[in-house]
Design an enzyme around this catalytic site. Structure first.
Site, mmCIF file in Angstrom:
data_model
loop_
_atom_site.group_PDB
_atom_site.id
_atom_site.type_symbol
_atom_site.label_atom_id
_atom_site.label_comp_id
_atom_site.label_asym_id
_atom_site.label_seq_id
_atom_site.Cartn_x
_atom_site.Cartn_y
_atom_site.Cartn_z
ATOM 1 N N CYS A 193 -4.279 -2.317 6.361
ATOM 2 C CA CYS A 193 -4.273 -1.036 5.667
ATOM 3 C C CYS A 193 -5.593 -0.807 4.920
ATOM 4 C CB CYS A 193 -3.117 -1.116 4.672
ATOM 5 S SG CYS A 193 -2.715 0.360 3.813
ATOM 6 N N CYS A 217 0.835 -1.205 0.000
ATOM 7 C CA CYS A 217 0.000 0.000 0.000
ATOM 8 C C CYS A 217 0.873 1.259 0.000
ATOM 9 C CB CYS A 217 -0.900 -0.030 1.232
ATOM 10 S SG CYS A 217 -1.977 1.379 1.313
#
EC number: 2.8.1.13
Length: 374
Positions: A200, A103
């Site tokens: 995330c 991410c």
């Protein structure tokens, strides 16, 4: 004092206290600050996070309090294509991925960085606990955050020179308690908001339930090394090497000790379990990693000693690294056997305070024998 007013910094604001204080500090230092909220997950999904709307409201409140413009940008497609598909593919292979590393590499410091540059940014800033320092040759080095407990260089280990050169980490030289204190003194709306945990952008929902929406789970046997069936597992993807919780089997056996996951066999859909935290099958002498990347562009020697960690918040251990000819693969040998080295996770290299980079763990070995697929 330097005139920072001509330097535009776009801050990734999540609605949490860290990114709020990041924006506040930069504003106080005179920068031209813009706040951006990234929407990376479709929270209309019945199992999706329902907090994105609340988080954006918090961003709006804080931005108004400190007097900066703010916008929301949608990266759902990029997140799905570049992070979530990878995440599912790793689980299909029986591995335990670390989506935060991907991410940061693909969303926060690629899609978001590109977007910020379109807004005329000179830099982006985030609330990560890490530091960047530029040496006399213009090379940017990434250093650990001084708060040992919060240092996030592990998750930032795939960032490149180009990304780091455009990044500011205002919290890197601070302890978390100082950050909270600043937020409280300034009366920021997020001062008392608790830190988010969980994957995330997927938040804190029931992970098992979440994963089962995307991957079919196949039950199978939980077996000891001697072939004794101890029970049923719910699907190999739900278990990670060294895990104790959620097995549903008590002590007993030869030693009365708790049971731990010591291996998976995808071909037979078998979960292997063994007794004792220090079960011998949990200890690796070396690992093989791919996607090896270093934060500086200067070529690394093919063989070097450093320290490494292969999970977040783990103490570093001394290692010897041997790189492949093209430098993208590595064999990492531990000075002492290491417990629960998990394929799919990141291995990250350090030299003192500096994070050198890292790679993704493909296989773990005990001497010549490959572990985890017993």
């Amino acid at each position: 004092m330097a005139d920072n007013s001509k330097t535009r910094v776009v801050v990734g604001m999540s609605g949490g206290v860290d990114s709020s204080v990041t924006a506040l500090l930069l504003k106080e230092q005179g920068y031209d600050v813009i706040g951006i909220f990234m929407k990376n997950w479709d929270d209309t999904d019945e199992n999706g996070v329902c907090t994105a709307t609340e988080d954006y409201k918090d961003v709006a409140k804080v931005a108004d309090q400190i007097g900066i413009p703010y916008y929301s940008v949608n990266f759902e497609k990029e997140y799905w294509d570049r992070v979530f598909e990878y995440f599912l593919a790793e689980y299909r292979l029986g591995r335990t991925p670390n989506p935060d590393v991907m991410c940061n590499k693909e969303i926060k410091f690629k899609a978001f960085l590109d977007y910020a540059m379109q807004l005329g940014a000179d830099y982006v800033a985030t609330g990560h606990y890490a530091q960047v320092e530029t040496d006399e040759n213009g090379v940017v080095h990434m250093l650990r955050g001084i708060d040992n407990n919060k240092d996030q260089t592990y998750f930032l280990s795939q960032l490149s020179q180009a990304q780091l050169a455009k990044t500011m980490f205002p919290l890197g030289g601070m302890e978390k308690s100082e950050v909270r204190a600043i937020a409280e003194r300034a009366g920021l709306a997020t001062a008392k908001k608790k830190d988010s945990t969980g994957v995330c952008f997927i938040g804190e929902k029931n992970f098992k339930e979440f994963l089962s929406n995307y991957l079919p789970a196949k039950k199978g046997n939980m077996v000891t090394e001697d072939g004794e069936i101890k029970g049923q597992h719910d699907g190999l993807m739900y278990y990670t090497i060294g895990q104790r919780q959620g097995l549903g089997i008590g002590g007993g056996g030869k030693t009365q000790e708790p049971w731990f996951v010591i291996g998976k066999d995808l071909t037979t859909n078998t979960l292997y379990v063994g007794q004792g935290f220090h079960h011998e099958k949990l200890y690796a002498t070396h690992l093989e990693a791919s996607e090896v990347h270093f934060t500086v562009d200067t070529p690394m020697p093919k063989e070097f000693d450093c320290t490494a960690k292969f999970r977040y918040r783990q103490a570093d251990i001394p290692v010897h690294v041997s790189l492949s000819e093209d430098g993208t693969k590595a064999t990492v040998t531990f000075k002492e056997p290491a417990r629960a080295v998990t394929p799919g996770q990141a291995v990250v290299f350090y030299d003192g305070m500096e994070c050198l980079g890292g790679g993704l763990i493909d296989r773990a070995y005990q001497d010549e024998k490959e572990l985890q697929y017993v």
